[in-house]
Design a protein around this motif. Structure first.
Motif, PDB file in Angstrom:
ATOM      1  N   ILE A  41      14.924   4.013  -7.479  1.00 26.98           N
ATOM      2  CA  ILE A  41      13.782   3.086  -7.337  1.00 26.98           C
ATOM      3  C   ILE A  41      12.617   3.567  -8.185  1.00 26.98           C
ATOM      4  N   PRO A  42      12.052   2.722  -9.034  1.00 27.68           N
ATOM      5  CA  PRO A  42      10.889   3.140  -9.836  1.00 27.68           C
ATOM      6  C   PRO A  42       9.673   3.400  -8.949  1.00 27.68           C
ATOM      7  N   LEU A  43       8.918   4.425  -9.296  1.00 23.56           N
ATOM      8  CA  LEU A  43       7.698   4.714  -8.545  1.00 23.56           C
ATOM      9  C   LEU A  43       6.701   3.566  -8.662  1.00 23.56           C
ATOM     10  N   ALA A  44       6.716   2.876  -9.788  1.00 24.10           N
ATOM     11  CA  ALA A  44       5.806   1.742  -9.970  1.00 24.10           C
ATOM     12  C   ALA A  44       6.097   0.636  -8.953  1.00 24.10           C
ATOM     13  N   ALA A  45       7.374   0.496  -8.550  1.00 30.00           N
ATOM     14  CA  ALA A  45       7.716  -0.511  -7.536  1.00 30.00           C
ATOM     15  C   ALA A  45       7.081  -0.160  -6.194  1.00 30.00           C
ATOM     16  N   LEU A  46       7.104   1.121  -5.835  1.00 29.17           N
ATOM     17  CA  LEU A  46       6.463   1.549  -4.587  1.00 29.17           C
ATOM     18  C   LEU A  46       4.954   1.346  -4.672  1.00 29.17           C
ATOM     19  N   ALA A  47       4.399   1.596  -5.860  1.00 29.35           N
ATOM     20  CA  ALA A  47       2.968   1.363  -6.042  1.00 29.35           C
ATOM     21  C   ALA A  47       2.629  -0.113  -5.828  1.00 29.35           C
ATOM     22  N   GLY A  48       3.487  -0.994  -6.323  1.00 30.68           N
ATOM     23  CA  GLY A  48       3.263  -2.422  -6.124  1.00 30.68           C
ATOM     24  C   GLY A  48       3.294  -2.805  -4.655  1.00 30.68           C
ATOM     25  N   VAL A  49       4.238  -2.213  -3.915  1.00 28.21           N
ATOM     26  CA  VAL A  49       4.323  -2.487  -2.478  1.00 28.21           C
ATOM     27  C   VAL A  49       3.033  -2.075  -1.772  1.00 28.21           C
ATOM     28  N   LEU A  50       2.539  -0.882  -2.080  1.00 26.36           N
ATOM     29  CA  LEU A  50       1.346  -0.393  -1.404  1.00 26.36           C
ATOM     30  C   LEU A  50       0.090  -1.118  -1.850  1.00 26.36           C
ATOM     31  N   LEU A  51       0.042  -1.581  -3.085  1.00 25.17           N
ATOM     32  CA  LEU A  51      -1.116  -2.362  -3.520  1.00 25.17           C
ATOM     33  C   LEU A  51      -1.221  -3.662  -2.724  1.00 25.17           C
ATOM     34  N   ILE A  52      -0.119  -4.331  -2.519  1.00 28.47           N
ATOM     35  CA  ILE A  52      -0.141  -5.553  -1.714  1.00 28.47           C
ATOM     36  C   ILE A  52      -0.425  -5.220  -0.248  1.00 28.47           C
ATOM     37  N   THR A  53       0.161  -4.122   0.240  1.00 31.37           N
ATOM     38  CA  THR A  53      -0.108  -3.698   1.616  1.00 31.37           C
ATOM     39  C   THR A  53      -1.593  -3.452   1.823  1.00 31.37           C
ATOM     40  N   ALA A  54      -2.240  -2.800   0.845  1.00 29.72           N
ATOM     41  CA  ALA A  54      -3.669  -2.512   0.954  1.00 29.72           C
ATOM     42  C   ALA A  54      -4.493  -3.785   1.016  1.00 29.72           C
ATOM     43  N   THR A  55      -4.115  -4.787   0.225  1.00 28.83           N
ATOM     44  CA  THR A  55      -4.889  -6.027   0.224  1.00 28.83           C
ATOM     45  C   THR A  55      -4.765  -6.784   1.542  1.00 28.83           C
ATOM     46  N   ARG A  56      -3.719  -6.490   2.305  1.00 28.15           N
ATOM     47  CA  ARG A  56      -3.503  -7.196   3.572  1.00 28.15           C
ATOM     48  C   ARG A  56      -4.085  -6.461   4.772  1.00 28.15           C
ATOM     49  N   MET A  57      -4.623  -5.288   4.568  1.00 32.88           N
ATOM     50  CA  MET A  57      -5.083  -4.495   5.708  1.00 32.88           C
ATOM     51  C   MET A  57      -6.294  -5.107   6.391  1.00 32.88           C
ATOM     52  N   VAL A  58      -7.188  -5.688   5.640  1.00 32.10           N
ATOM     53  CA  VAL A  58      -8.346  -6.377   6.206  1.00 32.10           C
ATOM     54  C   VAL A  58      -8.429  -7.751   5.559  1.00 32.10           C
ATOM     55  N   GLY A  59      -8.240  -8.797   6.345  1.00 30.87           N
ATOM     56  CA  GLY A  59      -8.242 -10.141   5.805  1.00 30.87           C
ATOM     57  C   GLY A  59      -9.643 -10.641   5.490  1.00 30.87           C
ATOM     58  N   PRO A  60      -9.766 -11.550   4.525  1.00 35.12           N
ATOM     59  CA  PRO A  60     -11.077 -12.126   4.195  1.00 35.12           C
ATOM     60  C   PRO A  60     -11.756 -12.771   5.395  1.00 35.12           C
ATOM     61  N   ALA A  61     -10.981 -13.396   6.272  1.00 35.11           N
ATOM     62  CA  ALA A  61     -11.575 -14.038   7.453  1.00 35.11           C
ATOM     63  C   ALA A  61     -12.258 -13.001   8.345  1.00 35.11           C
ATOM     64  N   THR A  62     -11.626 -11.828   8.483  1.00 26.12           N
ATOM     65  CA  THR A  62     -12.222 -10.762   9.292  1.00 26.12           C
ATOM     66  C   THR A  62     -13.520 -10.272   8.673  1.00 26.12           C
ATOM     67  N   VAL A  63     -13.512 -10.069   7.366  1.00 24.96           N
ATOM     68  CA  VAL A  63     -14.718  -9.610   6.678  1.00 24.96           C
ATOM     69  C   VAL A  63     -15.846 -10.622   6.850  1.00 24.96           C
ATOM     70  N   ARG A  64     -15.537 -11.904   6.644  1.00 25.92           N
ATOM     71  CA  ARG A  64     -16.572 -12.930   6.796  1.00 25.92           C
ATOM     72  C   ARG A  64     -17.110 -12.963   8.222  1.00 25.92           C
ATOM     73  N   ALA A  65     -16.215 -12.834   9.204  1.00 27.68           N
ATOM     74  CA  ALA A  65     -16.653 -12.886  10.603  1.00 27.68           C
ATOM     75  C   ALA A  65     -17.626 -11.758  10.920  1.00 27.68           C
ATOM     76  N   ILE A  66     -17.340 -10.552  10.434  1.00 25.99           N
ATOM     77  CA  ILE A  66     -18.228  -9.413  10.709  1.00 25.99           C
ATOM     78  C   ILE A  66     -19.551  -9.580   9.975  1.00 25.99           C
ATOM     79  N   LEU A  67     -19.495  -9.966   8.706  1.00 26.28           N
ATOM     80  CA  LEU A  67     -20.723 -10.100   7.918  1.00 26.28           C
ATOM     81  C   LEU A  67     -21.624 -11.206   8.462  1.00 26.28           C
ATOM     82  N   ARG A  68     -21.036 -12.189   9.132  1.00 24.71           N
ATOM     83  CA  ARG A  68     -21.828 -13.287   9.681  1.00 24.71           C
ATOM     84  C   ARG A  68     -22.233 -13.051  11.122  1.00 24.71           C
ATOM     85  N   SER A  69     -21.790 -11.966  11.733  1.00 25.90           N
ATOM     86  CA  SER A  69     -22.067 -11.728  13.147  1.00 25.90           C
ATOM     87  C   SER A  69     -23.527 -11.334  13.355  1.00 25.90           C
TER      88      SER A  69
END
Length: 542
Positions: free
Chosen positions: A336-364
């Motif tokens: 398995i290429p290491l770049a493939a694992l990097a791609g998996v974790l990059l997408i995982t990182a983007t999903r850790m905090v959703g935009p809706a959650t960020v907006r909800a906190i910033l508007r609270s």
């Protein structure tokens, strides 16, 4: 706190769903275990070992019926600096020490402490973790030799400067394919193991095209034998601090994950203390097999629940699936290429905090938004535990400020038909909470009342009272009595009476009869004082 037959009482009804969920989670967990092991600097083998051993032990001994444990992104963030400072060999030692600490926390029954961490703090450090995980993937995504850096952002900058563009084209292409597949495949079916499918596709393509990219490399075809890790060149005492940070993270993340799982489906109650015990045992077992500390994994646990997992069997099957991969398919995994694992974790990182959650906190509220942003910044700039402590401290100060503002001093008119001399009586009502944060202001407001002979202090509406607040009541009485003003305390609530007496409030009153339960009685007693004062022409006493 120990496993029993009750843990599997629903198995006859749920075993088919548990088997399917366990298989699904095992497939999903494989690329994540490999990726987190590589990203932490310990290696893909350690990630797999942790997912297998810790995943099995936590499933059997933990306090959640559906929790799936293993290496996580948050743990990678904490482990990377440890690897840089103490070396890879120290990780297993840290796992043992941290595991023992988490076991002690479970036996001490402090599992409910995590409920005191505010939501903006949790989401803030999660966002910070996501940024760090993404930065840690930049070297592999650019085809630069992966070296664990003490600071992920600096390592990302160094990787950009060191990138060789002929290689970058291949690695970025692999990352792009993985990212696109992980984003598109779930739209076809939400339970489709997108990350594994993406890795299989890019691995086949890279092999067929003889792509000049780094791969995982050879993995053992069996689990390593358990044993105590070597202490050669390692000072265990120096690792106590890092282990404490790891233990704190393991406890926090595991309990949060278990709470999330309980909210997704009726999977039974979560025993927070037993969960700590199970996670501690899991990290100890992982360390004995040369793995890394483990925590409950929110994403994998959610996949487990949504796939039909309802008992511990699903998490156990997940660990067995990964064990089969090690025993049967380690040669395939090695390519398995290491770049493939990097791609998996990059997408995982983007999903850790959703935009809706960020907006909800910033508007609270402004305070919560600042705590959220500040916790994320401190996580990225310093470390996770510092961020959590600062975030909790900031949230506590804001809560105390708001609580102090809720306390009020209200001067009330005397109910009923007015009588001569009523203008010499002040009835003041204390509302909200009288504690150290509001005590000084209350003292100043009541002590400033003038042109009266009697002050009735109403305590019947007081929700909470601490020792400082009780002491302030005593100081108010002293201040009034020194000016010749009679103080009457009305309506002490039963839950406050012992504190009032212990602090000495009743002894400060001019007479024990000045502690009165009824407002009407308090007003009548105050009027008698005013009448005697007017008759005598001087300040009265009993």
């Amino acid at each position: 706190m120990l496993p029993s037959r009750r843990d599997y009482r629903d198995l006859r009804r749920t075993w088919k769903g548990d088997l399917l969920a366990g298989l699904t989670v095992g497939v999903v967990a494989l690329p994540l275990a490999l990726a987190f092991g590589v990203s932490s600097g310990v290696g893909a083998e350690a990630g797999l070992v942790t997912a297998i051993v810790a995943g099995f032990v936590a499933a059997v001994f933990g306090g959640s019926n559906v929790q799936v444990s293993g290496p996580t992104g948050a743990m990678v963030v904490v482990l990377a600096p440890i690897v840089v400072q103490y070396g890879v060999a120290a990780v297993a030692v840290v796992s043992l020490i941290a595991g023992a600490m988490v076991i002690a926390a479970g036996l001490a029954r402090i599992g409910r402490v995590v409920t005191y961490i505010p939501w903006p703090v949790i989401e803030g450090f999660t966002l910070g973790i996501a940024v760090i995980i993404a930065a840690q993937q930049v070297p592999a995504a650019l085809g630069v030799p992966v070296e664990v850096e003490p600071h992920a952002l600096l390592g990302a900058v160094d990787a950009v400067l060191a990138a060789q563009w002929p290689v970058v084209g291949w690695t970025l292409g692999i990352v792009a394919i993985v990212a696109v597949l992980m984003l598109l495949l779930p739209r076809i079916h939400r339970l489709m193991p997108a990350s594994l499918i993406a890795i299989v596709i890019v691995t086949v393509l890279a092999t067929l095209l003889d792509a000049p990219v780094a791969v995982i490399g050879e993995l053992p075809a069996q689990l390593p034998a358990p044993g105590l890790p070597s202490l050669a060149g390692i000072d265990p005492l120096a690792l106590i601090g890092p282990a404490a940070a790891v233990a704190a993270l393991a406890a926090i993340e595991s309990l949060l994950s278990a709470r999330v799982a309980a909210s997704l489906a009726p999977t039974g109650r979560v025993d927070a203390d037993r969960e700590l015990l199970g996670q501690g045992l899991a990290s100890v077992a992982s360390g004995l097999f040369g793995g890394m500390p483990a925590t409950g994994a929110i994403a994998r646990t959610a996949v487990n629940v949504r796939s039909g997992g309802r008992t511990r069997l699903s998490a156990i099957v997940h660990a067995l699936v990964l064990l089969v991969v090690v025993l049967v398919a380690s040669g395939l995994v090695a390519g398995i290429p290491l770049a493939a694992l990097a791609g998996v974790l990059l997408i995982t990182a983007t999903r850790m905090v959703g935009p809706a959650t960020v907006r909800a906190i910033l508007r609270s509220t402004r305070s919560d938004a600042l705590i959220f942003i500040g916790t994320a910044i401190v996580t990225v700039a310093f470390d996770l535990i510092t961020a959590v402590l600062i975030g909790i401290a900031a949230a506590a100060l804001v809560a105390l400020r708001d609580l102090a503002r809720s306390s009020r001093v209200t001067r009330e008119p005397i109910a009923g038909i007015a009588q001569a001399g009523d203008e010499r009586i002040a009835v003041v009502r204390l509302d909200g909470s009288l504690f150290f944060g509001a005590a000084e202001r209350v003292l100043d407001e009541i002590a400033a009342i003038d042109d009266v002979s009697v002050v009735i202090i109403r305590l019947s509406q007081l929700r909470s009272l601490d020792a400082t607040g009780a002491r302030v009541i005593a100081d108010i009485i002293d201040a009034l009595e020194r000016r010749g003003v009679t103080a009457i305390v009305k309506g002490v609530q039963p839950e406050h009476r012992d504190l009032i007496e212990r602090v000495g409030v009743t002894h400060r009153l001019r007479h024990p009869a000045h502690l009165i339960a009824s407002l009407d009685d308090a007003v009548e007693h105050a009027r008698s004082h005013v009448r005697r004062e007017r008759e005598a022409g001087v300040g009265g006493a009993d």
